[in-house]
Scaffold this motif. Sequence first.
Motif, mmCIF file in Angstrom:
data_model
loop_
_atom_site.group_PDB
_atom_site.id
_atom_site.type_symbol
_atom_site.label_atom_id
_atom_site.label_comp_id
_atom_site.label_asym_id
_atom_site.label_seq_id
_atom_site.Cartn_x
_atom_site.Cartn_y
_atom_site.Cartn_z
ATOM 1 N N ASP A 308 -41.667 77.543 -17.091
ATOM 2 C CA ASP A 308 -41.550 76.102 -17.311
ATOM 3 C C ASP A 308 -40.962 75.947 -18.707
ATOM 4 O O ASP A 308 -41.684 75.802 -19.696
ATOM 5 C CB ASP A 308 -42.927 75.441 -17.214
ATOM 6 N N GLU A 309 -39.622 76.009 -18.782
ATOM 7 C CA GLU A 309 -38.939 76.009 -20.079
ATOM 8 C C GLU A 309 -39.171 74.729 -20.869
ATOM 9 O O GLU A 309 -39.279 74.742 -22.094
ATOM 10 C CB GLU A 309 -37.433 76.219 -19.876
ATOM 11 N N ALA A 310 -39.266 73.595 -20.166
ATOM 12 C CA ALA A 310 -39.425 72.309 -20.848
ATOM 13 C C ALA A 310 -40.705 72.280 -21.668
ATOM 14 O O ALA A 310 -40.755 71.717 -22.769
ATOM 15 C CB ALA A 310 -39.424 71.176 -19.826
ATOM 16 N N ASN A 311 -41.763 72.896 -21.149
ATOM 17 C CA ASN A 311 -43.058 72.902 -21.841
ATOM 18 C C ASN A 311 -43.381 74.249 -22.479
ATOM 19 O O ASN A 311 -44.499 74.456 -22.942
ATOM 20 C CB ASN A 311 -44.174 72.510 -20.866
ATOM 21 N N HIS A 312 -42.393 75.160 -22.465
ATOM 22 C CA HIS A 312 -42.590 76.501 -23.036
ATOM 23 C C HIS A 312 -43.839 77.181 -22.468
ATOM 24 O O HIS A 312 -44.684 77.688 -23.203
ATOM 25 C CB HIS A 312 -42.668 76.435 -24.568
ATOM 26 N N LYS A 313 -43.931 77.175 -21.147
ATOM 27 C CA LYS A 313 -45.051 77.819 -20.472
ATOM 28 C C LYS A 313 -44.531 78.847 -19.484
ATOM 29 O O LYS A 313 -43.415 78.711 -18.952
ATOM 30 C CB LYS A 313 -45.905 76.786 -19.728
ATOM 31 N N SER A 338 -47.690 85.733 -26.525
ATOM 32 C CA SER A 338 -47.444 84.286 -26.565
ATOM 33 C C SER A 338 -46.831 83.878 -27.899
ATOM 34 O O SER A 338 -45.891 83.072 -27.957
ATOM 35 C CB SER A 338 -48.750 83.516 -26.339
ATOM 36 N N HIS A 343 -44.097 81.087 -26.049
ATOM 37 C CA HIS A 343 -44.442 80.495 -24.760
ATOM 38 C C HIS A 343 -45.938 80.669 -24.505
ATOM 39 O O HIS A 343 -46.501 81.727 -24.831
ATOM 40 C CB HIS A 343 -43.673 81.164 -23.614
ATOM 41 N N THR A 344 -46.556 79.645 -23.928
ATOM 42 C CA THR A 344 -47.946 79.787 -23.485
ATOM 43 C C THR A 344 -47.918 80.603 -22.197
ATOM 44 O O THR A 344 -47.267 80.212 -21.213
ATOM 45 C CB THR A 344 -48.581 78.411 -23.215
ATOM 46 N N GLY A 381 -55.398 74.095 -16.321
ATOM 47 C CA GLY A 381 -54.393 74.024 -15.263
ATOM 48 C C GLY A 381 -54.854 74.641 -13.954
ATOM 49 O O GLY A 381 -54.080 74.764 -12.999
#
Length: 419
Positions: A308-313, A338, A343-344, A381
């Motif tokens: 999830d690149e937008a949220n760096h996950k 991380s 990234h998370t 999540g």
Amino acid sequence: MATKKEIAGPSMFETFQEFKETKNIDRTTLVSVLEESFRNVLAKMFGSDENFDVIVNPDKGDFEIHRNRVVVADGDVKDENKEISLTEAQKIEPDYEVGEEVSEAVDFTKFGRRAILNLRQTLASKILELDHDALYQKYKDKVGTVISGEVYQMWKREVLLMDDEGNELHLLKGDQIPSDTYRKGETVRAVVKEVQNENNNPRIMLSRTSPDFLKRLLEAEVPEIADGLIAIRRVARMPGERAKIAVESFDDRIDPVGACVGVKGSRVHGIVRELGGENIDVINYTSNVQLFIQRALSPAKVTSITLDEANHKAEVYLQPEEVSLAIGKGGMNIKLASMLTEHTIDVFRVVNEGETDEDIYLDEFSDEIDQWVIDAIKALGYDTAKEVLNAPRELLIEKADLEEETVDHLLEVLRAEFE
């Protein structure tokens, strides 16, 4: 009167000598500060220094002061500092007339001890100010570089060091490697973290826990980095425990990891000792985020990654036997990965064939599990029982900030549902 002169004279000479021997002050600045100091004292004594000429010769350690006053008729003197009566002027030179300017030498030493002390204090203040400016400029340009200092004093929350010029360097507890021990007089290396300058009072802050410290140490050990053939792209540290470094080579003939580690680890051994036994993992940097995350989680072998690149996950899926390797002792490996990849990273076990796909939402367990525990898990999540069971136990404890007993009870209840 003679006694006062004898006392004042040597004091003035000492004042000049002390100032003349002050380091790091160029001649122009020296003259300017001396003149300004004299003018400050004259202004206090006479109300204004505008009509004084001050000539300073720091090389010889002497000075001249002349006061300029306008000749006025007897009885018309309104400002004794800027005006002189005709009679008084003619005592200096018989042919003076009204309207002319009289310039007479001023013997500063005749003003007495108070004036001398005032000058000395003003000079001391100016010297301190110049020293502070010079110190700030010197260390402001050294932020991010490694320096050495001698341990001078140790306190519970700070170690005070001195550089080779006697300047104070501060190493706070949070910037010390946990295993560090200090003895008075020993030399300590650290990176200049920042230079605080509140009220023109520089405070040089050092760090041994900063990623920059490890980066600079590696740059000093690996010639290829200095030559620009290898670049350090990312550094992540858990000071005194473990670190990960991502490096990239600009020459296809050079293996960046091998060059940084050295033969049998020769190039990192000294750094490991300097950092109190901190284990250093060196990996190849890549702009391919999935591949970079995969390398960062080494020695674990990743099955697949969902980004999830937008949220760096990143959701990372591994075989059950690889999960503990990815997480590492105390969650150290996944934390560093991380930090390194920015990234998370959430780790999941791969669901093998034959396992049921039936799942249950966590909220349905509210009669057996406290709602605050369910909410803490959902905040990570994880909404269903299978998602929680596929998540590593250590990760649930670390990220949800729950007691081990609470997590174990949660897992026990969820497992029972599928048995």
